[in-house]
Design an enzyme around this catalytic site. Structure first.
Site, PDB file in Angstrom:
ATOM      1  N   ASN A  10       0.870  -1.176   0.000  1.00 20.65           N
ATOM      2  CA  ASN A  10       0.000   0.000   0.000  1.00 20.65           C
ATOM      3  C   ASN A  10       0.907   1.225   0.000  1.00 20.65           C
ATOM      4  O   ASN A  10       1.501   1.558   1.020  1.00 20.65           O
ATOM      5  CB  ASN A  10      -0.894  -0.024   1.257  1.00 20.65           C
ATOM      6  N   TRP A  11       0.977   1.876  -1.172  1.00 16.12           N
ATOM      7  CA  TRP A  11       1.903   3.008  -1.286  1.00 16.12           C
ATOM      8  C   TRP A  11       1.383   4.263  -0.583  1.00 16.12           C
ATOM      9  O   TRP A  11       2.122   5.227  -0.432  1.00 16.12           O
ATOM     10  CB  TRP A  11       2.143   3.330  -2.766  1.00 16.12           C
ATOM     11  N   LYS A  12       0.113   4.262  -0.227  1.00 12.69           N
ATOM     12  CA  LYS A  12      -0.505   5.465   0.364  1.00 12.69           C
ATOM     13  C   LYS A  12      -0.275   6.657  -0.588  1.00 12.69           C
ATOM     14  O   LYS A  12      -0.242   6.449  -1.795  1.00 12.69           O
ATOM     15  CB  LYS A  12       0.018   5.698   1.777  1.00 12.69           C
ATOM     16  N   HIS A 100      -9.326   1.374   5.260  1.00 14.22           N
ATOM     17  CA  HIS A 100      -8.023   1.574   5.905  1.00 14.22           C
ATOM     18  C   HIS A 100      -8.197   2.538   7.077  1.00 14.22           C
ATOM     19  O   HIS A 100      -8.981   3.481   6.997  1.00 14.22           O
ATOM     20  CB  HIS A 100      -7.007   2.123   4.900  1.00 14.22           C
ATOM     21  N   GLU A 102      -6.475   4.929   8.075  1.00 12.73           N
ATOM     22  CA  GLU A 102      -6.246   6.345   7.740  1.00 12.73           C
ATOM     23  C   GLU A 102      -7.496   6.948   7.109  1.00 12.73           C
ATOM     24  O   GLU A 102      -7.823   8.114   7.331  1.00 12.73           O
ATOM     25  CB  GLU A 102      -5.026   6.472   6.813  1.00 12.73           C
ATOM     26  N   GLU A 172      -4.896  -4.583  10.755  1.00  8.58           N
ATOM     27  CA  GLU A 172      -3.854  -3.564  10.914  1.00  8.58           C
ATOM     28  C   GLU A 172      -4.072  -2.796  12.209  1.00  8.58           C
ATOM     29  O   GLU A 172      -4.864  -1.840  12.239  1.00  8.58           O
ATOM     30  CB  GLU A 172      -3.902  -2.581   9.739  1.00  8.58           C
ATOM     31  N   GLY A 178       3.150   2.500  10.630  1.00 12.54           N
ATOM     32  CA  GLY A 178       4.116   3.576  10.418  1.00 12.54           C
ATOM     33  C   GLY A 178       4.893   3.947  11.667  1.00 12.54           C
ATOM     34  O   GLY A 178       5.573   4.972  11.704  1.00 12.54           O
ATOM     35  N   SER A 218       3.985  -1.954  10.164  1.00 11.67           N
ATOM     36  CA  SER A 218       5.444  -2.034  10.296  1.00 11.67           C
ATOM     37  C   SER A 218       5.990  -3.412   9.933  1.00 11.67           C
ATOM     38  O   SER A 218       6.981  -3.876  10.517  1.00 11.67           O
ATOM     39  CB  SER A 218       5.891  -1.630  11.721  1.00 11.67           C
ATOM     40  N   GLY A 239       3.111  -0.920   4.151  1.00 12.19           N
ATOM     41  CA  GLY A 239       3.240   0.487   3.784  1.00 12.19           C
ATOM     42  C   GLY A 239       4.675   0.836   3.460  1.00 12.19           C
ATOM     43  O   GLY A 239       5.154   0.630   2.342  1.00 12.19           O
ATOM     44  N   GLY A 240       5.394   1.332   4.457  1.00 15.31           N
ATOM     45  CA  GLY A 240       6.747   1.847   4.248  1.00 15.31           C
ATOM     46  C   GLY A 240       7.683   0.922   3.493  1.00 15.31           C
ATOM     47  O   GLY A 240       8.379   1.348   2.561  1.00 15.31           O
TER      48      GLY A 240
END
Ligand code: 13P
Length: 261
Positions: A10-12, A100, A102, A172, A178, A218, A239-240
């Site tokens: 997930n590149w966000k 998600h 966010e 999640e 993150g 993470s 993500g990251g």
């Protein structure tokens, strides 16, 4: 284990169009097609990058799918800024992340909207990746399983077993996203098992055993192995670590090694 593992990035809100194409080319150049024997690999870039990313993998004939990060439930109309399932389908999207944390916390996405999006995606033949997860307050209150399973029930309300089987659930924990603070494999397994028990209650064991439950928060090449070794964790939503070709490739490779054990 009969379920195929999944590694989904997930590149966000990261990567311009040009950056997205460069990153995907790098992923494609380093991808080994035999990983597709037991791992589904998915990249979820920002909407504006979807077509370019899909084009890179298609041109290279790579078994890597493309997914969106959000969708609207209506087929078309006066919804400024929104994107429909039909638009996603036409440009090659096979998956779409919904719910998600966010989007829930920053943009007010509700359980009801997640349910509408899930149904619209299934109607269009796009597999939803349904995110659920608790805040630190909920965890500290000791009500994680109740909270997360209520999110699952709300997301799948009115959806039958045959359709539900096409969905992926991603657990999640918000406090792990993150932050570099990963849930321990035991913590993640416990909640993923509770999610599967809820799906079993709703749809029966056969359907629930067929559905993938991912962990996100993470996840990185250093902790992926212990997480995907858990009985009810069928991969990761990352993500990251999905923003660099090397670490994303290492995650897929680690999932493949685990699946081959
Ligand atoms: P991180 O891997 O950066 O913690 O993000 C997880 C996530 O939110 C994936 O959807």
């Amino acid at each position: 284990m009969a379920r195929r593992l999944m590694i989904a990035g997930n590149w966000k809100m990261n990567n311009t169009y040009a950056e997205a194409v460069v990153l995907c080319q790098h992923i494609s150049n380093n991808f080994c097609k035999e990983w597709d024997d037991c791992v589904d690999t998915v990249v979820c870039p920002p909407a504006i990058d979807l077509k370019g990313v899909w084009g890179v993998f298609e041109f290279d004939n790579m078994p890597i799918s493309v997914g969106a990060q959000n969708v609207h439930w209506e087929p078309s109309g006066a919804f400024t800024g929104e994107i429909s399932t039909g638009m996603l389908k036409e440009i090659g999207c096979q998956y779409c992340i919904i719910g998600h944390s966010e989007r829930r916390t920053l943009f007010g996405e509700t359980n009801e909207q997640v349910n509408l999006k899930l149904k619209a995606l299934l109607e269009a033949g796009i597999a939803p990746i349904v995110c659920v997860g608790e805040s630190l307050e909920v965890r500290d209150a000791g009500t994680t399983d109740e909270f997360v399973c209520a999110q699952v029930r709300a997301a799948f309300a009115g959806v039958d077993a045959g359709k539900a089987k096409q969905c992926v659930v991603a657990y999640e924990p918000i406090w792990a996203i993150g932050t570099g603070r990963t849930a321990t494999p035991e913590q993640a397994q416990e909640v993923c098992a509770a999610i599967r028990a809820t799906l079993t209650d709703m749809y029966g064991a056969e359907a629930a055993e067929a559905m993938r439950v991912l962990y996100g928060g993470s996840m990185n090449p250093g902790n992926v192995e212990a997480l995907v070794a858990q009985d009810d964790i069928d991969g990761g939503l990352i993500g990251g670590a999905a923003l660099k070709a090397e670490s994303f490739i290492d995650l897929v490779k680690a999932a493949y090694a685990q699946a081959r054990k």
